[in-house]
Design a protein around this motif. Structure first.
Motif, mmCIF file in Angstrom:
data_model
loop_
_atom_site.group_PDB
_atom_site.id
_atom_site.type_symbol
_atom_site.label_atom_id
_atom_site.label_comp_id
_atom_site.label_asym_id
_atom_site.label_seq_id
_atom_site.Cartn_x
_atom_site.Cartn_y
_atom_site.Cartn_z
ATOM 1 N N LYS A 39 97.911 42.069 81.507
ATOM 2 C CA LYS A 39 99.052 41.700 80.671
ATOM 3 C C LYS A 39 99.466 40.273 80.989
ATOM 4 C CE LYS A 39 102.794 43.379 83.617
ATOM 5 N NZ LYS A 39 104.001 44.184 83.634
ATOM 6 N N LYS A 40 100.205 39.686 80.047
ATOM 7 C CA LYS A 40 100.721 38.348 80.276
ATOM 8 C C LYS A 40 101.648 38.396 81.483
ATOM 9 C CE LYS A 40 100.902 36.362 75.645
ATOM 10 N NZ LYS A 40 101.810 35.796 74.645
ATOM 11 N N ALA A 41 101.569 37.358 82.292
ATOM 12 C CA ALA A 41 102.463 37.277 83.445
ATOM 13 C C ALA A 41 103.898 37.131 82.953
ATOM 14 C CB ALA A 41 102.073 36.109 84.335
ATOM 15 N N LYS A 42 104.826 37.702 83.656
ATOM 16 C CA LYS A 42 106.234 37.645 83.266
ATOM 17 C C LYS A 42 106.746 36.212 83.270
ATOM 18 C CE LYS A 42 107.406 42.265 84.808
ATOM 19 N NZ LYS A 42 108.155 43.077 85.742
ATOM 20 N N GLU A 43 106.324 35.446 84.252
ATOM 21 C CA GLU A 43 106.783 34.067 84.365
ATOM 22 C C GLU A 43 105.600 33.148 84.091
ATOM 23 O OE1 GLU A 43 108.654 31.258 87.782
ATOM 24 O OE2 GLU A 43 109.269 33.347 87.756
ATOM 25 N N SER A 44 105.482 32.714 82.845
ATOM 26 C CA SER A 44 104.315 31.927 82.455
ATOM 27 C C SER A 44 104.430 30.453 82.797
ATOM 28 C CB SER A 44 104.051 32.080 80.962
ATOM 29 O OG SER A 44 105.153 31.591 80.235
ATOM 30 N N ASN A 45 105.554 30.001 83.321
ATOM 31 C CA ASN A 45 105.694 28.587 83.627
ATOM 32 C C ASN A 45 105.600 28.305 85.129
ATOM 33 O OD1 ASN A 45 108.133 29.665 84.366
ATOM 34 N ND2 ASN A 45 109.391 28.235 83.219
ATOM 35 N N ARG A 46 104.918 29.149 85.863
ATOM 36 C CA ARG A 46 104.773 28.955 87.311
ATOM 37 C C ARG A 46 104.111 27.634 87.638
ATOM 38 N NH1 ARG A 46 102.523 34.750 89.130
ATOM 39 N NH2 ARG A 46 102.076 34.911 86.942
ATOM 40 N N ARG A 47 103.102 27.260 86.856
ATOM 41 C CA ARG A 47 102.389 26.018 87.105
ATOM 42 C C ARG A 47 103.336 24.828 86.986
ATOM 43 N NH1 ARG A 47 97.959 23.296 83.382
ATOM 44 N NH2 ARG A 47 97.316 21.662 84.783
ATOM 45 N N GLY A 48 104.190 24.845 85.966
ATOM 46 C CA GLY A 48 105.160 23.764 85.781
ATOM 47 C C GLY A 48 106.142 23.691 86.930
ATOM 48 N N LYS A 49 106.627 24.834 87.378
ATOM 49 C CA LYS A 49 107.566 24.855 88.502
ATOM 50 C C LYS A 49 106.914 24.328 89.773
ATOM 51 C CE LYS A 49 110.741 28.475 87.132
ATOM 52 N NZ LYS A 49 111.356 29.749 87.479
ATOM 53 N N ALA A 50 105.652 24.716 89.996
ATOM 54 C CA ALA A 50 104.941 24.245 91.184
ATOM 55 C C ALA A 50 104.761 22.729 91.138
ATOM 56 C CB ALA A 50 103.584 24.939 91.302
ATOM 57 N N LEU A 51 104.474 22.189 89.964
ATOM 58 C CA LEU A 51 104.308 20.754 89.813
ATOM 59 C C LEU A 51 105.617 20.019 90.089
ATOM 60 C CD1 LEU A 51 102.542 18.345 89.053
ATOM 61 C CD2 LEU A 51 103.093 18.783 86.669
#
Length: 76
Positions: A39-51
């Protein structure tokens, strides 16, 4: 569907389309007994937050937020 030696599998196009799984979409696996669900991850902006976290505190120009906003708006 066959799993590669790297543990990869291709998600069929009709499944990707139905679920809205675009390139770089974060997904997660849920295992219940002998069944795994994708399933789609609940928090799809993890990459942006990590950056953002990686870049935090690395600015070399000492400007206030108001100065930066004026610059981006073309104000003098």
């Amino acid at each position: 569907m066959r799993i590669t030696s790297k543990g990869q599998v291709t998600i069929p196009q009709h499944v990707r389309k139905k679920l809205g799984l675009l390139p770089h979409t974060e997904v997660e696996f849920v295992v219940e007994g002998n069944v795994a669900y994708l399933k789609k991850a609940k928090e799809s902006n993890r990459r942006g937050k990590a950056l953002v976290e990686k870049m935090r505190g690395r600015a070399t120009v000492k400007m206030t937020t108001d100065e930066i906003m004026a610059l981006t708006r073309g104000e003098h």
